[in-house]
Design a protein around this motif. Structure first.
Motif, mmCIF file in Angstrom:
data_model
loop_
_atom_site.group_PDB
_atom_site.id
_atom_site.type_symbol
_atom_site.label_atom_id
_atom_site.label_comp_id
_atom_site.label_asym_id
_atom_site.label_seq_id
_atom_site.Cartn_x
_atom_site.Cartn_y
_atom_site.Cartn_z
ATOM 1 N N CYS A 1 -20.821 -31.228 9.218
ATOM 2 C CA CYS A 1 -19.505 -31.764 9.536
ATOM 3 C C CYS A 1 -19.339 -31.739 11.053
ATOM 4 N N ALA A 2 -18.490 -32.616 11.531
ATOM 5 C CA ALA A 2 -18.303 -32.733 12.971
ATOM 6 C C ALA A 2 -16.899 -33.219 13.275
ATOM 7 N N ALA A 3 -16.419 -32.857 14.449
ATOM 8 C CA ALA A 3 -15.095 -33.278 14.900
ATOM 9 C C ALA A 3 -15.249 -34.252 16.051
ATOM 10 N N SER A 4 -14.538 -35.354 15.944
ATOM 11 C CA SER A 4 -14.613 -36.399 16.964
ATOM 12 C C SER A 4 -13.697 -36.080 18.140
ATOM 13 N N ILE A 5 -13.986 -36.704 19.259
ATOM 14 C CA ILE A 5 -13.091 -36.587 20.404
ATOM 15 C C ILE A 5 -11.958 -37.607 20.302
ATOM 16 N N TYR A 6 -12.027 -38.484 19.313
ATOM 17 C CA TYR A 6 -11.022 -39.510 19.093
ATOM 18 C C TYR A 6 -10.228 -39.248 17.814
ATOM 19 N N SER A 7 -9.123 -39.938 17.676
ATOM 20 C CA SER A 7 -8.276 -39.767 16.497
ATOM 21 C C SER A 7 -8.754 -40.602 15.315
ATOM 22 N N TYR A 8 -9.475 -41.674 15.634
ATOM 23 C CA TYR A 8 -10.010 -42.522 14.574
ATOM 24 C C TYR A 8 -11.533 -42.426 14.599
ATOM 25 N N GLY A 9 -12.094 -42.273 13.423
ATOM 26 C CA GLY A 9 -13.512 -42.004 13.339
ATOM 27 C C GLY A 9 -14.376 -43.228 13.515
ATOM 28 N N SER A 10 -15.626 -42.963 13.820
ATOM 29 C CA SER A 10 -16.634 -44.001 13.900
ATOM 30 C C SER A 10 -17.919 -43.450 13.329
ATOM 31 N N SER A 11 -18.924 -44.287 13.287
ATOM 32 C CA SER A 11 -20.222 -43.858 12.769
ATOM 33 C C SER A 11 -21.137 -43.355 13.881
ATOM 34 N N SER A 12 -20.619 -43.366 15.102
ATOM 35 C CA SER A 12 -21.451 -42.995 16.241
ATOM 36 C C SER A 12 -21.415 -41.493 16.498
ATOM 37 N N GLN A 13 -22.568 -40.875 16.515
ATOM 38 C CA GLN A 13 -22.638 -39.431 16.721
ATOM 39 C C GLN A 13 -22.152 -39.019 18.104
ATOM 40 N N VAL A 14 -22.228 -39.900 19.065
ATOM 41 C CA VAL A 14 -21.809 -39.542 20.425
ATOM 42 C C VAL A 14 -20.303 -39.322 20.515
ATOM 43 N N ASP A 15 -19.560 -39.816 19.527
ATOM 44 C CA ASP A 15 -18.111 -39.627 19.511
ATOM 45 C C ASP A 15 -17.730 -38.237 19.001
ATOM 46 N N PHE A 16 -18.683 -37.530 18.426
ATOM 47 C CA PHE A 16 -18.401 -36.239 17.809
ATOM 48 C C PHE A 16 -18.916 -35.120 18.703
ATOM 49 N N ARG A 17 -17.997 -34.287 19.156
ATOM 50 C CA ARG A 17 -18.343 -33.252 20.127
ATOM 51 C C ARG A 17 -18.609 -31.902 19.486
ATOM 52 N N PHE A 18 -17.913 -31.591 18.394
ATOM 53 C CA PHE A 18 -18.046 -30.279 17.762
ATOM 54 C C PHE A 18 -18.804 -30.434 16.448
ATOM 55 N N TRP A 19 -19.787 -29.564 16.251
ATOM 56 C CA TRP A 19 -20.651 -29.662 15.077
ATOM 57 C C TRP A 19 -20.741 -28.329 14.346
ATOM 58 N N GLY A 20 -20.808 -28.421 13.024
ATOM 59 C CA GLY A 20 -21.029 -27.233 12.211
ATOM 60 C C GLY A 20 -22.516 -26.968 12.066
ATOM 61 N N GLN A 21 -22.834 -25.907 11.314
ATOM 62 C CA GLN A 21 -24.223 -25.479 11.204
ATOM 63 C C GLN A 21 -24.985 -26.184 10.086
ATOM 64 N N GLY A 22 -24.316 -26.858 9.203
ATOM 65 C CA GLY A 22 -24.982 -27.590 8.137
ATOM 66 C C GLY A 22 -25.086 -26.825 6.841
ATOM 67 N N THR A 23 -25.095 -27.560 5.755
ATOM 68 C CA THR A 23 -25.282 -26.977 4.422
ATOM 69 C C THR A 23 -26.253 -27.871 3.661
ATOM 70 N N LEU A 24 -27.211 -27.248 2.991
ATOM 71 C CA LEU A 24 -28.277 -27.982 2.336
ATOM 72 C C LEU A 24 -27.852 -28.449 0.953
ATOM 73 N N VAL A 25 -28.079 -29.732 0.708
ATOM 74 C CA VAL A 25 -27.847 -30.324 -0.601
ATOM 75 C C VAL A 25 -29.178 -30.842 -1.131
ATOM 76 N N THR A 26 -29.534 -30.403 -2.315
ATOM 77 C CA THR A 26 -30.766 -30.849 -2.949
ATOM 78 C C THR A 26 -30.415 -31.507 -4.266
ATOM 79 N N VAL A 27 -30.830 -32.746 -4.421
ATOM 80 C CA VAL A 27 -30.541 -33.500 -5.638
ATOM 81 C C VAL A 27 -31.832 -33.664 -6.425
ATOM 82 N N SER A 28 -31.820 -33.171 -7.640
ATOM 83 C CA SER A 28 -32.999 -33.274 -8.491
ATOM 84 C C SER A 28 -32.817 -34.405 -9.495
ATOM 85 N N SER A 29 -33.911 -35.048 -9.812
ATOM 86 C CA SER A 29 -33.857 -36.180 -10.755
ATOM 87 C C SER A 29 -34.065 -35.709 -12.181
#
Length: 123
Positions: free
Chosen positions: A95-123
């Protein structure tokens, strides 16, 4: 400032999983929030974003119609509801927090980042 992602784990194709991202240290109620993911051997990619009020959302084509992003500003939490996941959704989700009020798909707009959580999908 910390973004703590949680809720990852093992899920079967066709199941569901909800990721949460709790912000601490400051409030992000005026910031767009986003979810990104990185699969093994691949670059990190955009998944979804939500505006500060939650009235505008963006999704990557690969998850549109299956995943839902939402937020609770009172609790400083952002969610990613994953329905009908596929094996190709297996990744570390950030997850990440943008420097703007409206989101975009660009990672450069997001300044704060979390550590990540692993998702594994089995078939």
């Amino acid at each position: 400032v910390q973004l703590q992602a949680s809720g990852g784990g093992l899920v079967q194709t066709g199941g569901s999983l909800r990721l949460s991202c709790l912000a601490s240290g400051r409030r992000f109620s005026n910031n767009a929030m986003g979810w990104f993911r990185q699969a093994p051997g691949k670059e990190r990619e955009f998944v979804a974003a939500i505006s500060w009020r939650g009235d505008r959302v963006l999704y990557s084509d690969s998850v549109k119609g299956r995943f839902t992003i939402s937020r609770d500003n009172a609790k400083n939490i952002v969610y990613l509801q994953m329905n009908s996941p596929k094996p190709e959704d297996t990744a570390v989700y950030y997850c990440a927090a943008s420097i703007y009020s409206y989101g975009s798909s660009s990672q450069v707009d997001f300044r704060f980042w979390g550590q990540g959580t692993l998702v594994t999908v089995s078939s």
